[in-house]
Write an enzyme that holds these catalytic residues in place. Structure first.
Site, PDB file in Angstrom:
ATOM      1  N   ASP A   1      -1.786   2.617   3.858  1.00 17.12           N
ATOM      2  CA  ASP A   1      -1.671   2.393   2.415  1.00 17.12           C
ATOM      3  C   ASP A   1      -2.048   3.678   1.686  1.00 17.12           C
ATOM      4  O   ASP A   1      -1.887   4.767   2.248  1.00 17.12           O
ATOM      5  CB  ASP A   1      -2.554   1.209   2.007  1.00 17.12           C
ATOM      6  CG  ASP A   1      -1.965   0.395   0.866  1.00 17.12           C
ATOM      7  OD1 ASP A   1      -1.949   0.905  -0.264  1.00 17.12           O
ATOM      8  OD2 ASP A   1      -1.501  -0.739   1.114  1.00 17.12           O
TER       9      ASP A   1
ATOM     10  N   HIS B   1      -4.749   0.880  -4.551  1.00 15.65           N
ATOM     11  CA  HIS B   1      -4.075  -0.170  -3.782  1.00 15.65           C
ATOM     12  C   HIS B   1      -4.643  -0.306  -2.374  1.00 15.65           C
ATOM     13  O   HIS B   1      -4.911  -1.407  -1.889  1.00 15.65           O
ATOM     14  CB  HIS B   1      -2.570   0.114  -3.738  1.00 15.65           C
ATOM     15  CG  HIS B   1      -1.738  -1.017  -3.267  1.00 15.65           C
ATOM     16  ND1 HIS B   1      -1.426  -1.213  -1.947  1.00 15.65           N
ATOM     17  CD2 HIS B   1      -1.131  -2.024  -3.944  1.00 15.65           C
ATOM     18  CE1 HIS B   1      -0.658  -2.291  -1.828  1.00 15.65           C
ATOM     19  NE2 HIS B   1      -0.466  -2.802  -3.031  1.00 15.65           N
TER      20      HIS B   1
ATOM     21  N   SER C   1       1.006  -8.071  -1.347  1.00 18.45           N
ATOM     22  CA  SER C   1       0.192  -6.964  -0.844  1.00 18.45           C
ATOM     23  C   SER C   1      -1.224  -7.449  -0.543  1.00 18.45           C
ATOM     24  O   SER C   1      -1.927  -6.847   0.272  1.00 18.45           O
ATOM     25  CB  SER C   1       0.128  -5.836  -1.873  1.00 18.45           C
ATOM     26  OG  SER C   1       1.325  -5.095  -1.893  1.00 18.45           O
TER      27      SER C   1
ATOM     28  N   PRO D   1      11.908 -26.222  10.709  1.00 13.59           N
ATOM     29  CA  PRO D   1      10.514 -25.820  10.924  1.00 13.59           C
ATOM     30  C   PRO D   1      10.099 -24.580  10.140  1.00 13.59           C
ATOM     31  O   PRO D   1       8.921 -24.257  10.076  1.00 13.59           O
ATOM     32  CB  PRO D   1      10.497 -25.514  12.423  1.00 13.59           C
ATOM     33  CG  PRO D   1      11.873 -24.979  12.690  1.00 13.59           C
ATOM     34  CD  PRO D   1      12.791 -25.771  11.807  1.00 13.59           C
TER      35      PRO D   1
END
Length: 426
Positions: A65, A104, A266, A308
């Site tokens: 990240d 972030h 995220s 499913p």
């Protein structure tokens, strides 16, 4: 409702857990703390119940990240290594990259394995005893290296430096991916690493799931709100979603230590990555494909969802306690798909050499002998061919023409003589 489902499904405090040894001491946890009380997913996804068995010790989560900030209380002893692949960060991967997205990576890491305060207050991650690797990447102008190259390098570095789980909380907004990612992701799968990926958010312009969430073998995470309903803005949809987790009303610790509210898949992805770490901690010898299989097989069902597997919820809502304790048989292949097989059929098949066609010789009969040459004659004398095709046809056409002309001339003379004889004389 996520909270209601949890309240109904709470099991006894004493649970027999496969692969577990002694019950760890109680984790410092004050549910009355305003910050800790806001982490509704700790009960909603039955993470607190899972803490009775493990808190993720011995497992390493790589966060690819924008970098994990140096916040002593949250990440003090959690980050055990890091690197920068953007070309603009610092070698340890701890300096936030990007003016817009710099926090972030810290938000993501705090959800996955934030430590929390010793008194049980403040934000805590899903696997608060797991280790973290900080690999800083840059998005857009925040990078000096092409993004596809950054991701490929980051994946390999994470594997080579001991990652058991890799978290990718980003999307490319395209179904396809660069060929360099084929070998990078395959490298992770071949080294038994669980790869968890965010599905993307409509609110950020992602209408359909994009890579890396479309890569076979990754566990793609969709998002739900506080009631367990698929999020409209903070998630998207697609057939590759495997599991869902909270993506609204989330908390995250910024690089400066501030606790903020945010939303998006995220954040849903590191919640699931934390659950994967809890499973690997409780079952040290478990394979990555079995970690994924446990998560999807023990998911809490969602009413009215397609079975499913639903394009909004995948197999259901993540259940940390059940994923650890359930008696689930081992599998021999990744339930999220086989990247190696995909590469063989859709990538490499176009470049593999094709067998050369077999050519059978054809027998050709010999040509007849050429005519023997004739002796050369005088060019002034007619040859047989010139007589046959030139002289004789010319004579055949000329003689009748002459005779006709003579006949016409004689007839004209007779007519003229007859006229003269009939003319009266003076």
């Amino acid at each position: 409702m996520l909270r209601n489902v949890t309240a109904i499904a709470v099991v006894a405090a004493s649970v027999l857990l496969l692969g577990a040894t002694a019950t760890p001491p109680p984790i410092p946890d004050d549910p009355t703390d305003p910050v800790r009380a806001s982490e509704y997913w700790l009960d909603g996804a039955k993470i607190r119940e899972a803490w009775k068995t493990t808190r993720g010790a011995g497992v390493t989560i790589a966060v690819i990240d924008t970098g994990i900030g140096k916040v002593p209380q949250t990440f003090g002893d959690a980050v055990v290594g890091g690197t920068d692949v953007s070309g603009t960060g610092t070698p340890d991967g701890r300096t936030p990259v990007g003016a817009v997205d710099g926090n972030h990576g810290s938000w993501v890491a705090s959800l996955a394995a934030g430590r929390g305060a010793p008194d049980g207050k403040g934000m805590i991650g899903v696997a608060p005893e797991a280790n973290l690797l900080s690999i800083s990447v840059g998005f857009g102008a925040a990078a000096a290296v092409p993004f596809t190259e950054q991701v490929a390098k980051a994946m390999r570095w994470a594997v080579d430096n001991g990652a058991d789980v890799i978290n990718l909380s980003f999307t490319t907004n395209t179904l396809d991916w660069d060929e360099s990612w084929d070998d990078a992701f395959l490298y992770a799968f071949e080294h038994d690493v669980v790869v968890v990926v965010a599905a993307g958010n409509r609110g950020s312009g992602t209408d359909i799931i994009g890579a890396p969430a479309t890569i076979p073998g990754v566990l793609t995470v969709g998002g739900v709100d506080q009631t367990g309903t698929a999020s409209i803005e903070a998630s998207t949809q697609g057939i590759t979603i495997g599991i869902s987790a909270p993506s609204e009303g989330l908390l995250g610790v910024s690089a400066n230590g501030e606790v903020v509210s945010w939303r998006g898949t995220s954040g849903a992805a590191p919640i699931v990555a934390g659950v994967a770490a809890l499973i690997r901690s409780a079952h040290p010898d478990i394979k990555a494909i079995d970690v994924i299989n446990r998560i999807i097989k023990t998911a809490m069902p969602v009413a009215d969802a397609v079975k499913p597997r639903d394009p909004l919820y995948g197999f259901g809502l993540v259940d940390a306690a059940a994923a650890i304790s359930a008696d689930i048989a081992a599998v021999d292949k990744n339930p999220m798909g086989d990247l190696a097989e995909w590469i063989h059929f859709f990538r490499r098949a176009k470049t593999e050499p094709q067998p050369e066609p077999t050519v059978t010789p054809v027998a050709v009969e010999p040509l007849p002998d050429a005519d023997a040459p004739t002796e050369a004659g005088s060019p002034l004398l007619p040859s047989a061919d010139s007589l046959r095709y030139g002289t004789l046809p010319l004579i055949a056409l000329t003689v009748p023409g002459i005779l006709i002309a003579l006949g016409v001339t004689a007839a004209a003379r007779r007519i003229r003589s007859a006229r003269v004889s009939r003319t009266p004389h003076s």
